[in-house]
Design a protein around this motif. Structure first.
Motif, PDB file in Angstrom:
ATOM      1  N   UNK A 486      28.375  24.356 -29.025  1.00 25.19           N
ATOM      2  CA  UNK A 486      27.956  25.520 -29.809  1.00 25.19           C
ATOM      3  C   UNK A 486      26.818  26.269 -29.126  1.00 25.19           C
ATOM      4  N   UNK A 487      25.812  25.540 -28.632  1.00 32.37           N
ATOM      5  CA  UNK A 487      24.685  26.210 -27.982  1.00 32.37           C
ATOM      6  C   UNK A 487      25.122  26.898 -26.692  1.00 32.37           C
ATOM      7  N   UNK A 488      26.005  26.268 -25.918  1.00 40.19           N
ATOM      8  CA  UNK A 488      26.469  26.914 -24.694  1.00 40.19           C
ATOM      9  C   UNK A 488      27.208  28.208 -25.026  1.00 40.19           C
ATOM     10  N   UNK A 489      28.036  28.160 -26.065  1.00 38.31           N
ATOM     11  CA  UNK A 489      28.781  29.343 -26.468  1.00 38.31           C
ATOM     12  C   UNK A 489      27.840  30.454 -26.934  1.00 38.31           C
ATOM     13  N   UNK A 490      26.877  30.106 -27.780  1.00 40.45           N
ATOM     14  CA  UNK A 490      25.958  31.116 -28.300  1.00 40.45           C
ATOM     15  C   UNK A 490      25.089  31.708 -27.199  1.00 40.45           C
ATOM     16  N   UNK A 491      24.628  30.863 -26.272  1.00 41.49           N
ATOM     17  CA  UNK A 491      23.777  31.362 -25.192  1.00 41.49           C
ATOM     18  C   UNK A 491      24.558  32.237 -24.227  1.00 41.49           C
ATOM     19  N   UNK A 492      25.808  31.878 -23.969  1.00 44.28           N
ATOM     20  CA  UNK A 492      26.647  32.694 -23.092  1.00 44.28           C
ATOM     21  C   UNK A 492      26.845  34.088 -23.681  1.00 44.28           C
TER      22      UNK A 492
END
Length: 539
Positions: A486-492
């Protein structure tokens, strides 16, 4: 009774009394008796429940709740603060809803970790989601949940899945999301109405999680923003399922049996969702039989199907993957919508995010020229290094958690750390939205958007807050297995969009939480996009 008197019964049934006195009882007498019952019940309630919301006869807590759903979470927060962190609630008579709402981290820890086995999701929760999710991980308890949790952890934490999820995100962001935003930003000013960013991000996360779970792209995110049958059916199935939490069972269960109203629409939506999922599973099974392997695929469905230690049924695979779509679709998109809404209101935070991104890009070897800045594709390592961006996202999630309230069901009588006594079948709800607004937990600035509260060592590292105080990703054994994803997706998404555009919320738009299991914007998020000029940036 005197021995010489004729014997007569001294005890009557209520029905016998009414029959014998019916000709003496007037409507006025009944009204007075009813009002007396109401008043006496209210007095007793106030004496025994001095700090919690009023629990009315027959209707329970319902009359105490604000009529406008825009105010519901603020009302719960005020009620919890007045009650000292925990209060009792009771629903409509015969509805079966009874329990507590709390924000006490000690209570949360007791429920989700210390006595984990005594607080499952429970029958109340599972029977409402069973039509859509079956026995998938999102709707499972006990041994069934443990096995699915083990499988999910093993697959999602593998290097293979991490590479697959990053590659999928990168392609969706650069080949679809940014193209949609660019088409809108480049449109003539007269033909450029505000863009509903919530709709766009829901499409993005839906395509992304379907790729991760099923290995298929529904095609929701293209420039023309098409209507996709599966996506629409999934959204309706979720919304109508959530209505079951707001409607008493003696209402929605007969509606389901008779196929009436929203239950009829739910049945049709679930049929479409299951048809799509069943076909995907069957096609993949056929592919495996024909090729003998699925080594070119890294999605969860393919990895589970190739697991030689298990022979999972098609229904198990369908339920497992649908649960992941539900868990990943709304949560990340809603979190991103609130993030962009907050960024628009806090230009200082936006400037710090951009400065961090710029410094990371400057570290590249060879350095990226100014003309190539717009084409930047962030690597997993660069996303990891975006500490301030993660702090800003964490702070956004603290104030506006994607799942504002969690619920558990009591299996055996128990006593919480704050002394609250619980009985079997009571429900325990902990309000994550309200926890963020408690001064005792977060200080006097608890309602402020301040990413710095998450940073230490001069902004180089994140603060590790207690998961029982910051339960945004759940806590204990049920801690979200997809948190890293989730964090990787949101940061991307956040970094790629903010680096290229200034996202401006339509003037006068009011964003409010909606009363569902997840936190939606009630009216979407209309925005305009202003392309950034790199050379003119003050970083």
């Amino acid at each position: 009774q005197h021995p010489t008197m004729t014997a007569s019964p001294l005890i009557y049934s209520a029905m016998e009394w009414l029959q014998s006195h019916a000709h003496h009882v007037s409507l006025w007498d009944v009204t007075i008796a009813f009002l007396g019952y109401i008043i006496s019940s209210c007095i007793v309630e106030r004496l025994t429940n001095k700090n919690g919301p009023m629990l009315w006869p027959v209707l329970g807590i319902i009359p105490s709740i604000p009529f406008s759903q825009d105010e519901i979470y603020d009302w719960v927060t005020r009620a919890l603060a007045k009650a000292g962190g925990t209060f009792w609630y009771r629903g409509v008579a015969f509805g079966g809803a009874r329990g507590i709402i709390t924000v006490d981290p000690a209570n949360v820890e007791h429920v989700v970790r210390t006595r984990f086995g005594n607080y499952p999701k429970g029958k109340y929760y599972r029977e409402r989601f069973r039509d859509l999710l079956g026995d998938g991980i999102f709707n499972a308890d006990d041994a069934e949940w443990k096995e699915q949790r083990r499988l999910a952890t093993s697959e999602m934490h593998s290097s293979r899945f991490e590479r697959h999820s990053y590659d999928t995100m990168r392609e969706l962001v650069h080949q679809k999301l940014l193209m949609v935003l660019e088409a809108r930003a480049a449109a003539p000013r007269d033909d450029k109405p505000p863009l509903d960013l919530q709709d766009v991000l829901l499409r993005f996360t839906f395509d992304n999680i379907c790729n991760a779970a099923f290995g298929v792209d529904p095609g929701c995110l293209t420039v023309d923003l098409p209507e996709v049958l599966f996506a629409r059916a999934f959204e309706e199935a979720t919304e109508f399922t959530l209505l079951r939490f707001l409607v008493p069972p003696f209402v929605w269960k007969p509606m389901r049996i008779l196929s009436l109203g929203h239950e009829r629409r739910l049945k049709e939506a679930v049929r479409i969702v299951h048809k799509f999922a069943d076909k995907t599973v069957l096609d993949r099974r056929t592919e495996l039989t024909k090729l003998g392997r699925l080594s070119d695929r890294s999605d969860l469905l393919s990895r589970l199907m190739e697991d030689k230690n298990h022979n999972f049924s098609n229904k198990f695979l369908r339920d497992f993957c649908i649960s992941f779509i539900l868990a990943g679709r709304d949560t990340s998109s809603v979190a991103l919508v609130w993030f962009f809404w907050l960024i628009d209101k806090h230009s200082d935070v936006e400037a710090k995010v951009l400065s961090e991104i710029h410094q990371i890009i400057l570290r590249r070897c060879p350095p990226v020229g100014r003309d190539a800045h717009q084409d930047v594709v962030f690597t997993p390592e660069e996303l990891t290094d975006m500490v301030y961006l993660q702090a800003a996202l964490s702070e956004s999630l603290r104030l506006y958690p994607s799942v504002p309230m969690e619920m558990k069901e009591v299996q055996e009588d128990d006593v919480l750390p704050d002394g609250t006594e619980l009985k079997r079948d009571d429900r325990v709800m902990y309000c994550i939205f309200s926890m963020a607004r408690m001064e005792a937990l977060w200080g006097r600035d608890c309602e402020e958007f301040r990413p710095e509260r998450w940073l230490r060592d001069h902004g180089r590292r994140m603060v590790n807050e207690s998961q029982f105080k910051y339960a945004v990703f759940n806590a204990g054994p049920r801690l979200c297995v997809g948190k890293k994803f989730a964090f990787m997706q949101m940061k991307m998404v956040a970094a790629s969009v903010l680096w290229r555009y200034s996202v401006v919320v339509a003037k006068g738009h009011r964003a409010v939480p909606k009363v569902t299991t997840t936190l939606y914007m009630k009216y979407g998020l209309p925005v305009t996009l202003r392309p950034r000029v790199v050379a003119a940036r003050k970083l």
